[in-house]
Design a protein around this motif. Structure first.
Motif, PDB file in Angstrom:
ATOM      1  N   PHE A  55       4.684  -3.404   6.703  1.00 54.92           N
ATOM      2  CA  PHE A  55       3.631  -3.028   5.755  1.00 54.92           C
ATOM      3  C   PHE A  55       4.147  -3.206   4.329  1.00 54.92           C
ATOM      4  O   PHE A  55       5.314  -2.897   4.046  1.00 54.92           O
ATOM      5  CB  PHE A  55       3.284  -1.541   5.919  1.00 54.92           C
ATOM      6  N   GLN A  62       2.050  -2.859   0.271  1.00 58.59           N
ATOM      7  CA  GLN A  62       0.818  -2.954  -0.514  1.00 58.59           C
ATOM      8  C   GLN A  62       0.981  -3.836  -1.742  1.00 58.59           C
ATOM      9  O   GLN A  62       0.001  -4.193  -2.386  1.00 58.59           O
ATOM     10  CB  GLN A  62       0.381  -1.558  -0.952  1.00 58.59           C
ATOM     11  N   VAL A  67       1.306  -6.582   7.265  1.00 56.19           N
ATOM     12  CA  VAL A  67       0.027  -5.953   6.924  1.00 56.19           C
ATOM     13  C   VAL A  67       0.045  -5.611   5.436  1.00 56.19           C
ATOM     14  O   VAL A  67       0.920  -4.869   4.978  1.00 56.19           O
ATOM     15  CB  VAL A  67      -0.178  -4.661   7.760  1.00 56.19           C
ATOM     16  N   GLN A 102      -1.010  -3.474   3.146  1.00 56.34           N
ATOM     17  CA  GLN A 102      -1.646  -2.154   3.134  1.00 56.34           C
ATOM     18  C   GLN A 102      -0.604  -1.088   2.809  1.00 56.34           C
ATOM     19  O   GLN A 102       0.567  -1.238   3.125  1.00 56.34           O
ATOM     20  CB  GLN A 102      -2.241  -1.922   4.532  1.00 56.34           C
ATOM     21  N   PHE A 109      -1.812   4.381   5.575  1.00 58.36           N
ATOM     22  CA  PHE A 109      -2.841   3.971   6.548  1.00 58.36           C
ATOM     23  C   PHE A 109      -2.204   3.397   7.818  1.00 58.36           C
ATOM     24  O   PHE A 109      -2.786   2.558   8.497  1.00 58.36           O
ATOM     25  CB  PHE A 109      -3.780   2.942   5.911  1.00 58.36           C
ATOM     26  N   ASN A 148      -4.137   3.851  11.524  1.00 62.13           N
ATOM     27  CA  ASN A 148      -5.359   3.059  11.658  1.00 62.13           C
ATOM     28  C   ASN A 148      -5.081   1.565  11.621  1.00 62.13           C
ATOM     29  O   ASN A 148      -5.694   0.796  12.365  1.00 62.13           O
ATOM     30  CB  ASN A 148      -6.360   3.427  10.554  1.00 62.13           C
ATOM     31  N   SER A 149      -4.146   1.161  10.762  1.00 60.94           N
ATOM     32  CA  SER A 149      -3.805  -0.267  10.676  1.00 60.94           C
ATOM     33  C   SER A 149      -3.214  -0.757  11.994  1.00 60.94           C
ATOM     34  O   SER A 149      -3.526  -1.856  12.457  1.00 60.94           O
ATOM     35  CB  SER A 149      -2.811  -0.519   9.541  1.00 60.94           C
TER      36      SER A 149
END
Length: 302
Positions: free
Chosen positions: A54, A56, A73, A75, A79, A82-83
């Protein structure tokens, strides 16, 4: 962009050992950055293993790894659960978090993370967020500024610093790194300029990115995600972060005593593997100054 320049991973071998990687396991690196930890994890995975990372920060996407076992990902790791669900993953064998700001973010003048360059006061890890450092400095009340400089920056004279900023902005908005340094100059102890500025900037960065709230959200999600025997490995660089991680690994919560069941047995989600925080070895401390404040903690899901 060369990964070496982007970020030198702190305590790389210690992190990998702490994860106790199974070749066919599913692992998550929630702070991809330059990908140093992820690349090392992949070396220990077999053809059936899987790694999901992950980040962001849009800049991190430039470092993605071409490997069918790997997925990045874009993000925030708050999160996480849910991811992972969207990717069809409900349980994992290990989760790694390195909570430091990457060297690249400090070295990119335009991002406003660094005290070395003049730039707009930004400090957002995620460039779409509304809240940046300029807004914090120019709109927060004196009490709020006092709180964040005292708590997040552990700045000695946080109260008078907050007052000075609130007074200065009445005349002119504080917009850049240099303008902020000029405004607070009289509060900076002689010979300790670098440390003082670093503490002020750290406080702003933690507030802008809501780092402590994000960390708590993330830690809570690790309990249902980790398989029995799965490892949680977290490296932090700030005493407040380290305290949250330590309490959570010990008790499964951030404050108060451990919960007990009907029979008085303690209900703990983790067995702590590292009684004391693991710190960098002497050679690394010499070679990479960022490793000096790093504390690594390891726990196993029970």
């Amino acid at each position: 962009m060369s990964n070496v320049v982007y970020h030198v991973p702190v305590m790389l071998q210690e992190c990998i050992e702490a994860l106790a990687i199974k070749p066919d396991g599913v692992y998550v690196d929630v702070t991809f950055g330059g990908g140093g930890h992820s690349r090392e994890i992949l070396k220990h995975l077999g053809p059936k293993g899987r790694l999901i990372a992950f980040d962001q920060d849009p800049d991190a996407l430039n470092n993605t790894i071409e490997d069918e076992r790997f997925e990045l990902v874009h993000q925030n790791f708050r999160f996480l659960k849910n991811s992972l669900r969207l990717l069809g993953v409900r349980e994992v064998d290990g989760i790694l978090a390195d909570l430091g700001v990457s060297s690249h973010q400090f070295d990119d003048a335009d991002r406003g993370f660094s005290i070395r360059f003049d730039a707009d006061l930004d400090m957002r890890m995620d460039q779409v967020s509304d809240l940046d450092a300029r807004r914090v400095l120019n709109t927060y009340s004196e009490e709020e500024l006092h709180r964040i400089f005292g708590m997040y920056g552990e700045v000695q004279n946080a109260k008078s610093l907050a007052k000075t900023i609130v007074t200065a902005r009445l005349t002119k908005e504080i917009r850049t790194v240099e303008e902020l340094k000029e405004v607070i100059r009289k509060h900076v102890p002689r010979g300790k300029e670098h440390k003082y500025h670093a503490q002020v900037f750290q406080a702003l960065r933690i507030e802008v990115n809501k780092e402590l709230e994000v960390l708590q959200d993330f830690l809570m999600q690790t309990v249902p995600l980790l398989k029995d025997g799965g490892r949680l490995v977290v490296m932090s660089y700030h005493s407040l972060e380290d305290r949250l991680v330590k309490n959570f690994m010990l008790k499964g919560k951030f404050k108060g005593d451990v919960e007990k069941d009907f029979y008085g047995n303690e209900i703990k989600p983790f067995k702590v593997i590292s009684r004391k925080a693991i710190t960098a070895a002497a050679q690394e401390l010499e070679e990479n100054t960022r490793s000096r404040s790093a504390k690594l903690r390891v726990a196993e899901r029970i």
